[in-house]
Design a protein around this motif. Structure first.
Motif, PDB file in Angstrom:
ATOM      1  N   MET A   1       0.841  -1.181   0.000  1.00 51.74           N
ATOM      2  CA  MET A   1       0.000   0.000   0.000  1.00 51.74           C
ATOM      3  C   MET A   1       0.888   1.247   0.000  1.00 51.74           C
ATOM      4  N   SER A   2       0.511   2.269  -0.769  1.00 52.34           N
ATOM      5  CA  SER A   2       1.301   3.498  -0.825  1.00 52.34           C
ATOM      6  C   SER A   2       0.344   4.670  -0.836  1.00 52.34           C
ATOM      7  N   GLY A   3       0.533   5.607   0.115  1.00 45.86           N
ATOM      8  CA  GLY A   3      -0.329   6.764   0.171  1.00 45.86           C
ATOM      9  C   GLY A   3      -1.757   6.368   0.483  1.00 45.86           C
ATOM     10  N   GLU A   4      -2.714   6.944  -0.260  1.00 49.14           N
ATOM     11  CA  GLU A   4      -4.131   6.684  -0.028  1.00 49.14           C
ATOM     12  C   GLU A   4      -4.649   5.508  -0.851  1.00 49.14           C
ATOM     13  N   HIS A   5      -3.867   5.039  -1.811  1.00 46.53           N
ATOM     14  CA  HIS A   5      -4.328   3.975  -2.701  1.00 46.53           C
ATOM     15  C   HIS A   5      -3.301   2.846  -2.749  1.00 46.53           C
ATOM     16  N   ALA A   6      -3.769   1.682  -3.188  1.00 47.62           N
ATOM     17  CA  ALA A   6      -2.880   0.532  -3.341  1.00 47.62           C
ATOM     18  C   ALA A   6      -1.933   0.762  -4.509  1.00 47.62           C
ATOM     19  N   SER A   7      -0.722   0.241  -4.381  1.00 50.45           N
ATOM     20  CA  SER A   7       0.258   0.399  -5.457  1.00 50.45           C
ATOM     21  C   SER A   7      -0.121  -0.454  -6.664  1.00 50.45           C
ATOM     22  N   THR A   8       0.475  -0.130  -7.798  1.00 50.36           N
ATOM     23  CA  THR A   8       0.203  -0.896  -9.019  1.00 50.36           C
ATOM     24  C   THR A   8       0.621  -2.345  -8.866  1.00 50.36           C
ATOM     25  N   ARG A   9       1.741  -2.574  -8.170  1.00 48.72           N
ATOM     26  CA  ARG A   9       2.223  -3.948  -7.960  1.00 48.72           C
ATOM     27  C   ARG A   9       1.192  -4.765  -7.192  1.00 48.72           C
ATOM     28  N   ILE A  10       0.618  -4.195  -6.156  1.00 50.32           N
ATOM     29  CA  ILE A  10      -0.346  -4.926  -5.336  1.00 50.32           C
ATOM     30  C   ILE A  10      -1.643  -5.161  -6.111  1.00 50.32           C
ATOM     31  N   ILE A  11      -2.096  -4.142  -6.832  1.00 53.60           N
ATOM     32  CA  ILE A  11      -3.328  -4.287  -7.610  1.00 53.60           C
ATOM     33  C   ILE A  11      -3.171  -5.375  -8.667  1.00 53.60           C
ATOM     34  N   GLU A  12      -2.073  -5.337  -9.408  1.00 51.26           N
ATOM     35  CA  GLU A  12      -1.848  -6.330 -10.451  1.00 51.26           C
ATOM     36  C   GLU A  12      -1.628  -7.724  -9.859  1.00 51.26           C
ATOM     37  N   GLY A  13      -0.911  -7.789  -8.732  1.00 49.70           N
ATOM     38  CA  GLY A  13      -0.690  -9.081  -8.084  1.00 49.70           C
ATOM     39  C   GLY A  13      -1.984  -9.676  -7.559  1.00 49.70           C
ATOM     40  N   TYR A  14      -2.854  -8.828  -7.014  1.00 48.73           N
ATOM     41  CA  TYR A  14      -4.138  -9.321  -6.515  1.00 48.73           C
ATOM     42  C   TYR A  14      -5.039  -9.763  -7.660  1.00 48.73           C
ATOM     43  N   ALA A  15      -4.975  -9.039  -8.771  1.00 44.41           N
ATOM     44  CA  ALA A  15      -5.797  -9.390  -9.935  1.00 44.41           C
ATOM     45  C   ALA A  15      -5.385 -10.731 -10.526  1.00 44.41           C
ATOM     46  N   SER A  16      -4.115 -11.062 -10.409  1.00 42.45           N
ATOM     47  CA  SER A  16      -3.624 -12.319 -10.974  1.00 42.45           C
ATOM     48  C   SER A  16      -3.725 -13.490 -10.004  1.00 42.45           C
ATOM     49  N   GLY A  17      -4.344 -13.268  -8.838  1.00 39.69           N
ATOM     50  CA  GLY A  17      -4.560 -14.368  -7.899  1.00 39.69           C
ATOM     51  C   GLY A  17      -3.914 -14.184  -6.547  1.00 39.69           C
ATOM     52  N   GLY A  18      -3.013 -13.226  -6.407  1.00 36.74           N
ATOM     53  CA  GLY A  18      -2.401 -12.934  -5.123  1.00 36.74           C
ATOM     54  C   GLY A  18      -1.317 -13.893  -4.693  1.00 36.74           C
ATOM     55  N   ALA A  19      -0.850 -14.760  -5.606  1.00 34.47           N
ATOM     56  CA  ALA A  19       0.167 -15.741  -5.221  1.00 34.47           C
ATOM     57  C   ALA A  19       1.498 -15.083  -4.873  1.00 34.47           C
ATOM     58  N   ASP A  20       1.777 -13.932  -5.475  1.00 28.42           N
ATOM     59  CA  ASP A  20       3.052 -13.250  -5.242  1.00 28.42           C
ATOM     60  C   ASP A  20       2.971 -12.233  -4.118  1.00 28.42           C
TER      61      ASP A  20
END
Length: 281
Positions: free
Chosen positions: A1-20
């Motif tokens: 998490m960065s600032g008020e919103h989730a980072s791009t890495r976290i959003i993309e990782g969660y979208a792909s299943g959260g394994a990473d």
């Protein structure tokens, strides 16, 4: 998490299943998505690119459900404050009323003898036992047990799997119980002449111990076990001997303070345990 919103890495990782992603990152982004529409829109866009099969499946399911939802009559919304749902379940209300009633009954039994709280209580006759003091430690435990009862909460599965079903929700529901019980006990203690620390420390210590043990065996089971232990170790001998147990005397206050501190420390140290299903047993 960065600032008020989730980072791009976290959003993309969660979208792909959260394994990473680490477990705490998954929990944090799920809790954040509940409140942040911007990040939900970003997640929707990321799913299209990172997991097209999922996006296709969701689109297929939605295309089949949308016509049916349009023809289905909706239930009228109950006018219930949103903040109330965050702090307690509907099933807690009658049980909290029962706990409040038990506190009032204990006060009346204390005052039944002399009117000063030093009376004999219910069938004791010695003038040395206070029902308010005897019941104070277990009254909030009853409310905490009900707030996590699997059989009494119709939305149990939804609650247990929600991203905010961790320590934050545990503390909210516990605070709602204490918010009812503590003022009632304060009035009872004032009316019977019992010093505040004498009932407040055991009350808080029992609650903290319930939450600490609840992280291992489940909050409801912990509450039931501690309440049963209190009944056997303290209540039964007190009623049998007609003398207040040493556990309720002023000399025991340092021990109760230690139990409170240890219980609080365990809850903080094991805060992740309340995010799993076994804490709701």
């Amino acid at each position: 998490m960065s600032g008020e919103h989730a980072s791009t890495r976290i959003i993309e990782g969660y979208a792909s299943g959260g394994a990473d992603l680490a477990a705490d990152e998954v929990w944090a982004v799920e809790a954040h998505l509940v409140e942040c529409r911007v990040c939900r829109d970003r997640l929707s866009a990321a799913v299209v690119t990172e997991a097209p099969a999922v996006a296709s499946l969701v689109g297929t399911v939605w295309s089949g459900l949308e016509p049916r939802l349009a023809d289905t009559a909706t239930m009228p919304r109950r006018r219930r404050p949103a903040w109330l749902s965050r702090w307690m379940t509907p099933t807690m209300v009658p049980w909290l009323a029962m706990v409040f009633g038990m506190t009032l009954l204990a006060l009346l039994l204390d005052l039944a003898g002399t009117g000063s709280g030093a009376g004999p209580g219910f069938g004791l006759g010695s003038g040395e036992v206070s029902w308010v003091l005897l019941l104070a430690p277990v009254l909030p435990v009853l409310g905490v047990a009900v707030s996590w009862s699997r059989g009494l909460d119709p939305a149990y599965e939804l609650t247990a799997s929600a991203p905010r079903a961790g320590l934050q929700l545990v503390l909210r529901r516990t605070a709602s119980v204490l918010g009812v019980v503590v003022p009632a006990l304060f009035v009872g203690g004032w009316a019977t002449g019992i010093m505040v620390a004498q009932w407040l420390l055991p009350c808080l210590a029992f609650t903290a111990a319930t939450l600490a043990l609840g992280g291992v065996v489940g909050v409801t089971r912990a509450a039931a076990a501690l309440a049963a232990a209190w009944a056997v170790v303290v209540v039964a001998p007190t009623l049998a001997t007609r003398h207040t147990s040493a556990a309720l005397g002023t000399d025991a206050l340092p021990a109760w303070a230690l139990v409170l501190a240890l219980g609080t420390a365990v809850v903080i140290a094991r805060k992740g345990a309340y995010s799993v299903l076994k804490a709701h047993r």
